[in-house]
Design an enzyme around this catalytic site. Sequence first.
Site, PDB file in Angstrom:
ATOM      1  N   ASP A 190      18.328  -5.730  26.624  1.00  0.00           N
ATOM      2  CA  ASP A 190      18.143  -4.532  27.444  1.00  0.00           C
ATOM      3  C   ASP A 190      17.768  -3.372  26.531  1.00  0.00           C
ATOM      4  O   ASP A 190      18.628  -2.750  25.902  1.00  0.00           O
ATOM      5  CB  ASP A 190      19.417  -4.202  28.228  1.00  0.00           C
ATOM      6  CG  ASP A 190      19.223  -3.070  29.223  1.00  0.00           C
ATOM      7  OD1 ASP A 190      18.266  -2.291  29.053  1.00  0.00           O
ATOM      8  OD2 ASP A 190      20.029  -2.953  30.161  1.00  0.00           O
ATOM      9  N   HIS A 195      20.059   4.066  26.093  1.00  0.00           N
ATOM     10  CA  HIS A 195      21.194   3.576  25.319  1.00  0.00           C
ATOM     11  C   HIS A 195      20.995   3.710  23.805  1.00  0.00           C
ATOM     12  O   HIS A 195      21.839   3.259  23.033  1.00  0.00           O
ATOM     13  CB  HIS A 195      21.467   2.116  25.678  1.00  0.00           C
ATOM     14  CG  HIS A 195      21.612   1.889  27.148  1.00  0.00           C
ATOM     15  ND1 HIS A 195      22.658   2.403  27.875  1.00  0.00           N
ATOM     16  CD2 HIS A 195      20.820   1.221  28.034  1.00  0.00           C
ATOM     17  CE1 HIS A 195      22.522   2.051  29.146  1.00  0.00           C
ATOM     18  NE2 HIS A 195      21.419   1.349  29.269  1.00  0.00           N
ATOM     19  N   ILE A 210      24.417   6.364  26.271  1.00  0.00           N
ATOM     20  CA  ILE A 210      25.569   5.725  26.905  1.00  0.00           C
ATOM     21  C   ILE A 210      25.555   4.217  26.682  1.00  0.00           C
ATOM     22  O   ILE A 210      24.522   3.628  26.364  1.00  0.00           O
ATOM     23  CB  ILE A 210      25.620   6.036  28.419  1.00  0.00           C
ATOM     24  CG1 ILE A 210      24.351   5.518  29.123  1.00  0.00           C
ATOM     25  CG2 ILE A 210      25.828   7.519  28.655  1.00  0.00           C
ATOM     26  CD1 ILE A 210      24.391   5.644  30.644  1.00  0.00           C
ATOM     27  N   GLY A 213      26.024  -0.685  31.159  1.00  0.00           N
ATOM     28  CA  GLY A 213      27.058  -1.098  32.105  1.00  0.00           C
ATOM     29  C   GLY A 213      27.479  -2.534  31.887  1.00  0.00           C
ATOM     30  O   GLY A 213      28.672  -2.865  31.943  1.00  0.00           O
TER      31      GLY A 213
END
Length: 290
Positions: A190, A195, A210, A213
């Site tokens: 990903d 990120h 961040i 998830g």
Amino acid sequence: MAIVYDKLLNWSFPDLEHRYTAKDTILYALGLGCGIDPLDRGDLAYVYEAGLKVLPSMAVVLGYPGFWLKDPATGADWVKVLHGEQSIRIHVPLAPSGTVIGRSKVDAIVDKGPGRGALLYSSRRIIDKASGTLLATVSQTTFLRGDGGFGGPSGPVKEPFAVPDDRAPDLVAARRTAANTALIYRLSGDFNPLHADPDVAAKAGFKAPILHGLASLGVATRALVDAVAGNDPTRLKALDLRFTAPVYPGETIATEIWRTDEAAVFAFRGRVVERDLICLGNGRVEIAQA
């Protein structure tokens, strides 16, 4: 461009062949913060090739079709897409290496109306290429915040699993992430710059990049395997949760666990310790008896 219901519902995904090695399995675990403490022998089993174990949550990165909703032909406003819920069903424990086929499909689309967005339910079957054995099924709910009012069905809407809120958790398993956790996790497939790139994160309203998830999900999975499955990842059979808030790399996720009336089923949620914030909600995990 707006969503065309029938076109999106019948979106064609080619089978995706994915060969992975023990190195990929170790990299996935490192991307969850496993091995932060080099003397933690429980973690060592996931990051050292001698007797290497596989976390069942690794299923989410196998046969992954990528961010396909970014394709303009979907009609989706991809900038406003949110990953809402995730489910994992393990049919056969994952091997440390192998070649799998990822077979994805859209299961349903729910129109919540203008200004309210839409829900897209999708799933992926992960199949061992050599034997044809179904290894795992991963499903997710995607919230299309900018795409309601296209004339699709208004239901049914999946009801979340209820986590007890009238009593303290029976178990709490806290795991710290590292400051570079997201930079490692992204190497499992990903590559969203949210990120990694501070400028992209700032434009999205975050003080820093961040954590993915699905990385938060993996951290909780590692905690659950340790707390309720005797650190035997092959005992985890199913997991469901809802993403409720982002986590910053370096923060600690405390997985709060409740026993239920079913001996093999536990309820859980994830809390960011440093901010006292629920990041994972409505969690349900099913564990095989030892």
